[in-house]
Enzyme design. Structure first.
Site, PDB file in Angstrom:
ATOM      1  N   ILE A   1       0.847  -1.197   0.000  1.00 53.26           N
ATOM      2  CA  ILE A   1       0.000   0.000   0.000  1.00 53.26           C
ATOM      3  C   ILE A   1       0.881   1.245   0.000  1.00 53.26           C
ATOM      4  CG2 ILE A   1      -1.624   1.376   1.402  1.00 53.26           C
ATOM      5  CD1 ILE A   1      -2.987  -0.982   0.107  1.00 53.26           C
TER       6      ILE A   1
ATOM      7  N   HIS B   1      -2.711   4.559   5.807  1.00 54.65           N
ATOM      8  CA  HIS B   1      -1.329   4.939   5.540  1.00 54.65           C
ATOM      9  C   HIS B   1      -1.000   6.307   6.154  1.00 54.65           C
ATOM     10  CE1 HIS B   1       2.296   5.364   2.763  1.00 54.65           C
ATOM     11  NE2 HIS B   1       2.154   6.561   3.261  1.00 54.65           N
TER      12      HIS B   1
ATOM     13  N   ARG C   1      39.683  25.239  -7.496  1.00 58.43           N
ATOM     14  CA  ARG C   1      39.539  23.781  -7.267  1.00 58.43           C
ATOM     15  C   ARG C   1      40.906  23.168  -6.962  1.00 58.43           C
ATOM     16  NH1 ARG C   1      39.404  20.514 -12.995  1.00 58.43           N
ATOM     17  NH2 ARG C   1      40.475  22.088 -14.223  1.00 58.43           N
TER      18      ARG C   1
ATOM     19  N   SER D   1      38.420  15.887 -11.822  1.00 58.03           N
ATOM     20  CA  SER D   1      37.930  17.228 -12.179  1.00 58.03           C
ATOM     21  C   SER D   1      37.684  18.040 -10.912  1.00 58.03           C
ATOM     22  CB  SER D   1      36.630  17.127 -12.980  1.00 58.03           C
ATOM     23  OG  SER D   1      36.838  16.458 -14.198  1.00 58.03           O
TER      24      SER D   1
ATOM     25  N   GLU E   1      24.875  11.331  -7.345  1.00 55.32           N
ATOM     26  CA  GLU E   1      24.990  12.530  -6.518  1.00 55.32           C
ATOM     27  C   GLU E   1      24.042  12.497  -5.320  1.00 55.32           C
ATOM     28  OE1 GLU E   1      24.353  12.571  -9.799  1.00 55.32           O
ATOM     29  OE2 GLU E   1      26.204  13.330 -10.699  1.00 55.32           O
TER      30      GLU E   1
ATOM     31  N   PHE F   1      25.412  20.521 -10.771  1.00 57.82           N
ATOM     32  CA  PHE F   1      24.779  19.269 -10.372  1.00 57.82           C
ATOM     33  C   PHE F   1      24.378  19.275  -8.899  1.00 57.82           C
ATOM     34  CE2 PHE F   1      27.354  17.303 -14.052  1.00 57.82           C
ATOM     35  CZ  PHE F   1      26.404  17.717 -14.961  1.00 57.82           C
TER      36      PHE F   1
ATOM     37  N   HIS G   1      33.828  23.927 -11.051  1.00 53.12           N
ATOM     38  CA  HIS G   1      33.287  24.326 -12.354  1.00 53.12           C
ATOM     39  C   HIS G   1      32.080  25.231 -12.108  1.00 53.12           C
ATOM     40  CE1 HIS G   1      35.891  20.991 -13.196  1.00 53.12           C
ATOM     41  NE2 HIS G   1      35.746  21.102 -14.509  1.00 53.12           N
TER      42      HIS G   1
ATOM     43  N   ASP H   1      31.345  22.646 -22.229  1.00 56.28           N
ATOM     44  CA  ASP H   1      30.271  21.707 -21.889  1.00 56.28           C
ATOM     45  C   ASP H   1      28.889  22.339 -22.063  1.00 56.28           C
ATOM     46  OD1 ASP H   1      31.564  19.318 -21.499  1.00 56.28           O
ATOM     47  OD2 ASP H   1      31.897  19.622 -19.370  1.00 56.28           O
TER      48      ASP H   1
ATOM     49  N   ARG I   1      36.880  26.264 -12.243  1.00 47.14           N
ATOM     50  CA  ARG I   1      37.670  25.362 -13.093  1.00 47.14           C
ATOM     51  C   ARG I   1      38.941  26.086 -13.570  1.00 47.14           C
ATOM     52  NH1 ARG I   1      36.981  23.675 -19.393  1.00 47.14           N
ATOM     53  NH2 ARG I   1      38.359  21.888 -19.310  1.00 47.14           N
TER      54      ARG I   1
END
Lengths: 500, 500
Positions: free
Chosen positions: B29, B104, B198, B225, B252, B279, B303, B311, B362
């Protein structure tokens, strides 16, 4: 590896999407090197568990006949999606870089290209297309022309036999809406009973769905909270692909990605999907792609503030509206009542090159005097005005507009000249002419924004805010609202403080 | 159903986490009703595919001995995590609501509770604990006391035998840092060569890791990277749990959730995780929980702008910084150079009740005259000042601070009095005293903010911005920056326009 693939592929198996064939290039290399360092599961078995038909081609480097054969076998299975795992060598043929991460994200370079050509016995100069290849592709093009003419024949027959259906299909392909698609969208007066905007949204969806067969969507296991069911249709399930209510399960990310696919398919379908507003985070990567890819997905996001109550801060959006307004090309609309919800749907359905996100209340809100569906398209408008130049403008969105109206009454009773602006959408307001914008929000007049969310970004329009600068709390919705200062008294106090 | 479970469970299988036992309450359920409408995969087979040990208990309603036996069997398997699928009836015993979605998300209600008690033969009043139950739990508590005294004995022996290791372990449990943990964090002068932040971050991680055995983390398949590898340690893999470099794969969301678990485990471990800044969307639900749960996770996000180049817009954050700054209790730091990166790590490591997100370039950036590690903790500081009251303040963050410095030189050469403020963190600045804030950003002085991101939210600090109000573009990083107006000429032009 990404969870979204599990969400989408589990649904593909559940729905028995027999036309879907996925070729999985299993080259064992990702950016960090061998996939063995992070990925040692049995992918074939996982896809079998999802209900897929699974095949393997052991040597994808050279066994082209094996790949072709597997594709034919996959086509023959019509009640399940197919995965063909093809084991290959990344950078196949490169003497020094084959089977390394070095060829995943970077080019081979001229020297290694030369060595690879030699190694593969490819005698041609760059960009030379050998006769054999040219003939092969020419044959494919001829075959395609044949298929097209066959299709045109079929279509002509169908058109003659089913002129009405054919006209509808062609309308969809042209991306046009029927003239009267919005004829049944309701309008309201202050005498109509207070309802949640999520309820207004349900009424809108069901008012337009019978006239818009292209409307298709559903919720991530919150159908009866988001109120997104189309009463005119059954459930989209295996073998029942004519239906339009999709049950996505608890898979927000997969849901939004699937809607992007539907929107970008150029079939004329208009997809919508739904969850609680705070869970916009769970589908945000796909929502960003809606905006970037100009996919006209409609996001029906309910339970849009701390006023949702007991579920507490995990379920209460605070920063969510700001984080969404920050996304380029995303239209965020937070309607105040029934008329504005109708107006929000008018905008959302018509914007086919832009996603629209509707932020809707769980709780009831009154239907406001002066509210307008048509004005939603302007983003913000004067809902209540005063005589002459205002001393103060109260700007509200969604459920806080009625609070602004009440606070304005108190302020007016105390001799203040107050205008109330309802601002369902920042993005739509920014599209207006400078003259219109100045007419609604004239410079030099103090402005107080009232929104049950963070003030982040509101400095663009307001000198001060009644807002929430922390996570929410678990309590009945009206208690939350009161404790966080969404009361007439507090808005009046903040207004007086701003007026000095 | 949620993809994150697939990400995390695939890793648990890969790592062979033999101590993990998951009890899966398979009651069929969910909120929308029977799970059959959206979820028909073979879960046991999927977990076998992940490399788990899988058992089933067919009747979880009454077969308690079966559950206990399965748990014992799961404990005996030490090289694999275990799933025990226990089939149950939701609302078991309720005559009218058992096996429905009605139980529920809602309580049974007094009448149905009464019927359920009757049905189950439970004769006691509410809140009465029968003698038998009391005795059962008292025995469990006694058993617990025995285990504790056993552990204390073991620990006393260990402490005697390994005083150094024991002291370190106790330090970790107290959540204290060693006195000289940051002694090796580097500092820089403008003569030092330009490097990406970085790269500075990599140097910082490796400067503190040998002194902080509690530092553990890694990247979502972007190790080289993000530059997050600890040279003093090997890879965390099955059977090599003493190591500190974690390969999360392209997962991620699972990565951030795992780091929350590590941070909240109260073992003293300090987790970090890494991906590209854009991301952040893919781990945002877990990042929000870091902030809400006060989990001191460090997010190393590289980046960090359109300057990453080719990119293109899928990889170029534009709205990302604003969307992160909107989250309560999240510390966002965007350092401008080597010194500020060292300062960012000083803050991040010390904040154990708050997640910190580092936005890192970057591309190479120069080491700035006047930059300071210590001043990062203040959020913003005067990097370059003029004589007397400035005509204009240029506010920069990260890679745009050096651009502000150059533009200020041109403006100064043209007789303008310009101050440059480096503002690595809004949240840290907001923690400062009103006096300090006014000393850095005095009222009445025009301010121009320069950041390679959306202007959303910047109206809090600036009268105008050099910013990006759309998605990025694919081109070499320096071309992107130039086309979007991140040039000395454009900053000078905008400054002059603002000064009128």
């Amino acid at each position: 590896m990404e969870g979204i693939s599990g969400e989408a592929c589990s649904l593909a198996g559940h729905w028995g999407l027999g036309k879907l064939i996925a070729l999985y290039d299993d080259n064992h290399i990702s950016i960090d090197g061998s996939t063995d360092i992070a990925f040692t599961e049995d992918v074939c078995k996982r896809f079998e568990a999802y209900g897929w038909h699974v095949q393997q081609v052991a040597d994808g480097n050279t066994d082209l006949a094996g790949i072709a054969k597997a594709i034919e076998a996959a086509k023959a299975v019509t009640d399940k999606p197919s995965l063909i795992k093809i084991t290959t060598t990344i950078g196949y043929g490169s003497p020094n870089k084959a089977n390394t991460a070095g060829v995943h994200g970077a080019a081979l370079g001229p020297e290694e290209v030369k060595l690879t050509r030699e190694n593969l016995g490819w005698p041609y100069e760059p960009f030379v297309v050998p006769e054999e290849v040219l003939n092969h592709f020419r044959k494919a093009v001829e075959r395609g022309a044949g298929y097209e003419s066959e299709w045109n024949q079929t279509w002509a027959t169908y058109r003659q036999k089913y002129p009405e259906e054919a006209a509808e299909f062609e309308r969809l392909l042209r991306g046009e809406l029927p003239a009267d698609w919005d004829a049944n969208l309701p309008s309201y007066t202050p005498e109509d009973k207070a309802m949640a905007t999520r309820k207004h949204s349900e009424i809108c969806l069901n008012a337009i769905a019978p006239k818009l067969p292209e409307l298709i969507g559903g919720s991530a296991d919150l159908t009866h909270s988001n109120l997104t069911e189309l009463k005119c249709s059954g459930d989209f399930q295996k073998g029942q692909y004519q239906n339009r209510n999709i049950h996505f399960g608890v898979r927000e990310h997969g849901m939004a990605a699937i809607c992007n696919g539907i929107a970008l398919h150029n079939s004329g379908l208009i997809p919508y999907c739904a969850t609680f507003l705070v869970f916009a985070d769970y589908l945000r990567p796909a929502l960003r792609l809606s905006a970037l890819s100009q996919a006209g997905v409609i996001y029906v996001m309910t339970h849009d503030s701390i006023a949702l109550g007991e579920d507490g801060p995990t379920h209460q959006p605070v920063e969510t509206l700001a984080s969404l307004r920050a996304i380029p090309n995303l239209l965020v609309i937070r309607p105040a009542d029934g008329n504005e919800t109708s107006g929000a749907y008018q905008v959302a359905i018509q914007r086919r090159k832009q996603p629209t996100l509707l932020a809707l209340t769980r709780q009831n809100v009154p239907n406001l005097a002066g509210s307008s569906a048509a004005n939603v398209a302007k983003g913000a408008y004067t809902l209540v005005d005063c005589q002459g130049t205002p001393d103060l403008i109260l700007i509200g969105t969604g459920s806080e507009v009625s609070l602004c109206v009440k606070a304005a009454e108190v302020l007016a009773a105390n001799g203040k000249k107050v205008r109330v602006v309802s601002m369902p959408s920042w993005e739509l307001f920014e599209e207006q002419s400078p003259e219109y914008k100045a007419s609604v929000l004239p410079t030099g007049v103090k402005r107080l924004a009232v929104e049950a969310a963070t003030s982040f970004g509101w400095c663009r329009y307001a000198d001060a805010t009644v807002s929430i600068e922390r996570f929410g709390a678990s309590a009945p919705g009206n208690v939350c609202m009161e404790k966080f200062g969404f009361t007439v008294d507090n808005v009046v106090a903040k207004a007086n403080a701003l007026l000095g």
